[in-house]
Write a protein that holds these residues in place. Sequence first.
Motif, PDB file in Angstrom:
ATOM      1  N   ALA A   1      34.272 -35.558  31.715  1.00  0.00           N
ATOM      2  CA  ALA A   1      34.999 -35.640  32.972  1.00  0.00           C
ATOM      3  C   ALA A   1      34.219 -35.101  34.113  1.00  0.00           C
ATOM      4  O   ALA A   1      34.253 -36.008  35.051  1.00  0.00           O
ATOM      5  N   ARG A   2      33.233 -34.350  33.941  1.00  0.00           N
ATOM      6  CA  ARG A   2      32.260 -33.915  34.983  1.00  0.00           C
ATOM      7  C   ARG A   2      31.274 -35.104  35.302  1.00  0.00           C
ATOM      8  O   ARG A   2      31.119 -35.391  36.513  1.00  0.00           O
ATOM      9  N   ASN A   3      30.840 -35.664  34.435  1.00  0.00           N
ATOM     10  CA  ASN A   3      29.910 -36.652  34.431  1.00  0.00           C
ATOM     11  C   ASN A   3      30.631 -38.035  35.011  1.00  0.00           C
ATOM     12  O   ASN A   3      30.168 -38.679  36.006  1.00  0.00           O
ATOM     13  N   ASP A   4      31.834 -38.339  34.711  1.00  0.00           N
ATOM     14  CA  ASP A   4      32.738 -39.288  35.267  1.00  0.00           C
ATOM     15  C   ASP A   4      32.706 -39.093  36.941  1.00  0.00           C
ATOM     16  O   ASP A   4      33.065 -40.048  37.712  1.00  0.00           O
ATOM     17  N   ILE A   5      33.305 -37.929  37.232  1.00  0.00           N
ATOM     18  CA  ILE A   5      33.625 -37.543  38.654  1.00  0.00           C
ATOM     19  C   ILE A   5      32.357 -37.306  39.542  1.00  0.00           C
ATOM     20  O   ILE A   5      32.195 -38.214  40.692  1.00  0.00           O
ATOM     21  N   GLU A   6      31.196 -36.939  39.086  1.00  0.00           N
ATOM     22  CA  GLU A   6      30.283 -36.708  39.768  1.00  0.00           C
ATOM     23  C   GLU A   6      29.011 -37.986  39.894  1.00  0.00           C
ATOM     24  O   GLU A   6      28.580 -38.302  40.897  1.00  0.00           O
ATOM     25  N   ARG A   7      29.061 -38.719  38.795  1.00  0.00           N
ATOM     26  CA  ARG A   7      28.229 -39.831  38.746  1.00  0.00           C
ATOM     27  C   ARG A   7      29.066 -41.261  38.528  1.00  0.00           C
ATOM     28  O   ARG A   7      29.044 -41.971  39.276  1.00  0.00           O
ATOM     29  N   GLY A   8      29.549 -41.249  37.374  1.00  0.00           N
ATOM     30  CA  GLY A   8      30.491 -42.416  36.633  1.00  0.00           C
ATOM     31  C   GLY A   8      30.175 -42.616  35.300  1.00  0.00           C
ATOM     32  O   GLY A   8      29.316 -42.011  34.610  1.00  0.00           O
TER      33      GLY A   8
ATOM     34  N   TRP B   1      29.444 -45.246  33.513  1.00  0.00           N
ATOM     35  CA  TRP B   1      28.299 -45.839  33.126  1.00  0.00           C
ATOM     36  C   TRP B   1      27.032 -44.898  32.974  1.00  0.00           C
ATOM     37  O   TRP B   1      26.123 -45.234  32.271  1.00  0.00           O
ATOM     38  N   LYS B   2      26.921 -43.704  33.374  1.00  0.00           N
ATOM     39  CA  LYS B   2      25.863 -42.736  33.205  1.00  0.00           C
ATOM     40  C   LYS B   2      26.184 -41.947  31.973  1.00  0.00           C
ATOM     41  O   LYS B   2      27.182 -41.411  31.548  1.00  0.00           O
ATOM     42  N   ALA B   3      24.980 -41.905  31.149  1.00  0.00           N
ATOM     43  CA  ALA B   3      25.198 -41.333  29.825  1.00  0.00           C
ATOM     44  C   ALA B   3      25.404 -39.659  30.006  1.00  0.00           C
ATOM     45  O   ALA B   3      24.995 -38.922  30.841  1.00  0.00           O
ATOM     46  N   PRO B   4      26.693 -39.249  29.284  1.00  0.00           N
ATOM     47  CA  PRO B   4      26.905 -37.742  29.590  1.00  0.00           C
ATOM     48  C   PRO B   4      26.110 -36.904  28.694  1.00  0.00           C
ATOM     49  O   PRO B   4      26.515 -36.277  27.647  1.00  0.00           O
ATOM     50  N   ALA B   5      24.785 -36.713  29.173  1.00  0.00           N
ATOM     51  CA  ALA B   5      24.026 -36.024  28.474  1.00  0.00           C
ATOM     52  C   ALA B   5      22.942 -35.266  29.482  1.00  0.00           C
ATOM     53  O   ALA B   5      23.042 -35.662  30.640  1.00  0.00           O
ATOM     54  N   ASN B   6      22.004 -34.296  29.205  1.00  0.00           N
ATOM     55  CA  ASN B   6      21.471 -33.460  29.840  1.00  0.00           C
ATOM     56  C   ASN B   6      22.212 -32.785  31.095  1.00  0.00           C
ATOM     57  O   ASN B   6      21.800 -32.682  32.293  1.00  0.00           O
ATOM     58  N   ASP B   7      23.316 -32.237  30.687  1.00  0.00           N
ATOM     59  CA  ASP B   7      24.279 -31.500  31.470  1.00  0.00           C
ATOM     60  C   ASP B   7      24.306 -30.204  31.114  1.00  0.00           C
ATOM     61  O   ASP B   7      24.275 -29.651  29.768  1.00  0.00           O
ATOM     62  N   VAL B   8      24.445 -29.176  31.562  1.00  0.00           N
ATOM     63  CA  VAL B   8      24.537 -27.739  31.443  1.00  0.00           C
ATOM     64  C   VAL B   8      25.815 -27.215  30.978  1.00  0.00           C
ATOM     65  O   VAL B   8      26.908 -27.789  31.562  1.00  0.00           O
ATOM     66  N   VAL B   9      25.847 -26.569  30.151  1.00  0.00           N
ATOM     67  CA  VAL B   9      27.002 -26.118  29.071  1.00  0.00           C
ATOM     68  C   VAL B   9      27.578 -24.763  30.022  1.00  0.00           C
ATOM     69  O   VAL B   9      26.775 -23.890  29.682  1.00  0.00           O
TER      70      VAL B   9
ATOM     71  N   LEU C   1      35.949 -66.104  29.684  1.00  0.00           N
ATOM     72  CA  LEU C   1      34.749 -65.516  28.916  1.00  0.00           C
ATOM     73  C   LEU C   1      34.132 -64.720  30.075  1.00  0.00           C
ATOM     74  O   LEU C   1      33.696 -64.938  31.182  1.00  0.00           O
ATOM     75  N   ILE C   2      33.976 -63.272  29.699  1.00  0.00           N
ATOM     76  CA  ILE C   2      33.176 -62.367  30.795  1.00  0.00           C
ATOM     77  C   ILE C   2      31.950 -62.038  30.065  1.00  0.00           C
ATOM     78  O   ILE C   2      32.118 -61.446  28.823  1.00  0.00           O
ATOM     79  N   GLY C   3      30.828 -61.872  30.726  1.00  0.00           N
ATOM     80  CA  GLY C   3      29.599 -61.304  30.249  1.00  0.00           C
ATOM     81  C   GLY C   3      29.117 -60.125  31.221  1.00  0.00           C
ATOM     82  O   GLY C   3      29.097 -60.462  32.330  1.00  0.00           O
ATOM     83  N   MET C   4      28.528 -58.980  30.707  1.00  0.00           N
ATOM     84  CA  MET C   4      28.249 -57.860  31.668  1.00  0.00           C
ATOM     85  C   MET C   4      26.995 -57.339  31.192  1.00  0.00           C
ATOM     86  O   MET C   4      26.725 -57.499  30.071  1.00  0.00           O
ATOM     87  N   ALA C   5      26.000 -56.952  31.979  1.00  0.00           N
ATOM     88  CA  ALA C   5      24.727 -56.160  31.661  1.00  0.00           C
ATOM     89  C   ALA C   5      24.951 -54.855  31.841  1.00  0.00           C
ATOM     90  O   ALA C   5      24.740 -54.320  33.112  1.00  0.00           O
ATOM     91  N   PRO C   6      25.124 -54.101  30.796  1.00  0.00           N
ATOM     92  CA  PRO C   6      25.279 -52.556  30.991  1.00  0.00           C
ATOM     93  C   PRO C   6      23.989 -51.947  31.110  1.00  0.00           C
ATOM     94  O   PRO C   6      22.852 -52.270  30.853  1.00  0.00           O
ATOM     95  N   LEU C   7      24.196 -50.826  31.808  1.00  0.00           N
ATOM     96  CA  LEU C   7      23.111 -49.806  32.047  1.00  0.00           C
ATOM     97  C   LEU C   7      23.022 -49.080  30.580  1.00  0.00           C
ATOM     98  O   LEU C   7      24.074 -48.259  30.365  1.00  0.00           O
ATOM     99  N   LYS C   8      21.723 -48.743  30.177  1.00  0.00           N
ATOM    100  CA  LYS C   8      21.682 -48.017  29.010  1.00  0.00           C
ATOM    101  C   LYS C   8      20.688 -46.726  29.353  1.00  0.00           C
ATOM    102  O   LYS C   8      19.888 -47.067  30.336  1.00  0.00           O
ATOM    103  N   PRO C   9      21.033 -45.475  28.757  1.00  0.00           N
ATOM    104  CA  PRO C   9      20.144 -44.380  29.346  1.00  0.00           C
ATOM    105  C   PRO C   9      18.781 -44.387  28.951  1.00  0.00           C
ATOM    106  O   PRO C   9      18.427 -45.044  27.989  1.00  0.00           O
ATOM    107  N   ALA C  10      17.996 -43.868  29.756  1.00  0.00           N
ATOM    108  CA  ALA C  10      16.177 -43.764  29.729  1.00  0.00           C
ATOM    109  C   ALA C  10      16.090 -42.550  28.579  1.00  0.00           C
ATOM    110  O   ALA C  10      15.958 -41.469  28.982  1.00  0.00           O
ATOM    111  N   GLU C  11      16.550 -42.852  27.218  1.00  0.00           N
ATOM    112  CA  GLU C  11      16.360 -41.815  26.194  1.00  0.00           C
ATOM    113  C   GLU C  11      15.063 -41.149  26.119  1.00  0.00           C
ATOM    114  O   GLU C  11      14.935 -40.336  25.733  1.00  0.00           O
TER     115      GLU C  11
END
Length: 654
Positions: free
Chosen positions: A476-483, A485-493, A625-635
Amino acid sequence: MHQYHLPGIFVEEVSSRSKSIKGVSTSTTGFIGPTRFGSVTRSPEILTSLSEFEQHHGDGHPLTFDAPLTTHNFLWHAARSFFEEGGQRLYVSRLFRPLAGPYPTDLSQAVEGSGPHDDGHARLTVGLDGHGFRMVARYPGAAGNLHIRFGIKLGPIGAKVKDGDVVWVPSSMALLDSTATTSTTAPPARAVSALPLYVAHLQADGQWRLVPGEGSPLPELVVPTLASHGDSIRPLSLSMDVLNDGGTHTLASYRPLSLDPTHKNAGAPDSIFDLFSVSQPGTTRAVIVLLNDGIGNALQLLEALGHVGGLDFALTDAQWQQAGGHELSALHNKLERGMLGSAVLTGGNDGKLPGLPEYEGRDGPALGQSKGLKQFEELEDISIVAAPGATWGGGERSDDINAVIQLLIGHAERMRYRIALIDPPPAQSIAEVHALRARFDSKHAALYYPWITVSDPISHQRIQLPPSGFVAGIYARNDIERGTWKAPANDVVRGAIGLEALINTAQQEALNPEGINCFRFFEGRGFRLWGARTMSADPDWKYVNVRRYFSYLEHSIDKGTQWVVFEPNGEALWAQVRATISDFLINEWVKGALLGDRPEKAFFVRCDRSTMTQDDIDNGRLVCLIGMAPLKPAEFVILRIGQWTADAAGHDKG
């Protein structure tokens, strides 16, 4: 089209733009599991804070299942973690497994129970002359052992009496003088045989008929007005406070309560008989139920409350002498100051530890009797589901745990636009969590490891909690602060003070490729969520943010294009559909959610003869027909570094 039959000027409003699509919520979460209190079958209400959770489902004290099995209140801790990490909207489906038999489908059955306390409802029963009286906690659970406080007080002088009110008739009225005692010798303390209380009824002729309780020796009175005889006739006011099972704080207050069974407010019945009725509960938040077995009027109810709550109508010697030996005047003085009584409900329990049948639940939306995960199928705005505490125990519960995990995953897949957060059992080794992951394969689920260490505000001890509550809040924090599409990781617990097991780099190298997301501790950076993979073997759906973002897009387009159904299926409609979806996706691209430096590289929308055959059109099918290019995380961030010299630089220039 408007029909024109008369010459003139006609002004019409037309829309020159395509219909818009509004993005759906992606962080609304559903938790399922046992709590200390709350409804088992009612449709869950949305909660926006921990205090609201406690109003509906009790506090965070441990749960005792079929004593002496005691566990942490995992769902309360998960809700606390969810809101602390940034969550804002939460639904809770409470599970309860009675000590004997299935949970009843009807409240009147539930409070009867199959044994003294088999249904889990706390209660207090008192037998009175000719009728009985019972108070029962509306919901099962040990937190239902509530403390109840009653208050009875005379209304202010001059207060307007309404038809149906219970009223106090002053002793100055001649008809009551014969009931007064005038002896100057103080007899021993004793109670009035019949309180001078009446139910006031306004007659058609404008006079008031005052009717005493059944069997009362007091006479029935007819008076032209209730504001006469020096000391005006005054209505009684009843109040009730409900305190928690420890009696430390108030859960609800009801004042004033009407004692008239026919009383209505804005056309809705709101007397004490309606607000606390089994057959006609007036509010979902009422925390107690009055089962007035055989009680048909307000005077009987007051008598019952006197017995249940310990309201003392007796007069001491001093009170009698202070009133000049006048028994009614002494009682008047007590009611003027207000009389208080209290009662405690007992026998509430947390039942047995819920299992697979409770988590699976049952359907019953028409009757408001859905249970378990079936309740969440009726709520379309949930995007995240979890069962905090369902994996507690491990060992002999492994089969039940695996079945509940599969049930949660199946629910998320069936509902299409949801992701399930999976907790491993506590204290699992690397090999054990690896074996658990190998049992499942789903693009609608994500597994997190290990459990989180927190400081328990209840016991003030360090305890281990399942990760799902923290992860849902981080989503939820990730969705509100970033979006989304941003991977919910590298976040402080935020709530963590430790981890059940400290994972090093070598261990995560074995876990991450299998889709096991780890919590890690980094010196100087704290405890962080260090993984964003689903439990899917399909590389297209490897990342949590890709799965969740596509769910967001699909759900938004689904809801935003409902207007298309039954429209004429032709070129004009196809153009409208293309424009509506394209406008929505352009906004997503502008926000940085799609890959590509131009919209045509980020997505395409086709809805024309190339996507539909004549057979599709003849059979009422519109295909887009819908095609999209999603962003993937820089893992994996790879920085290539080499030596650089002036000669090499000069050679490059040449």
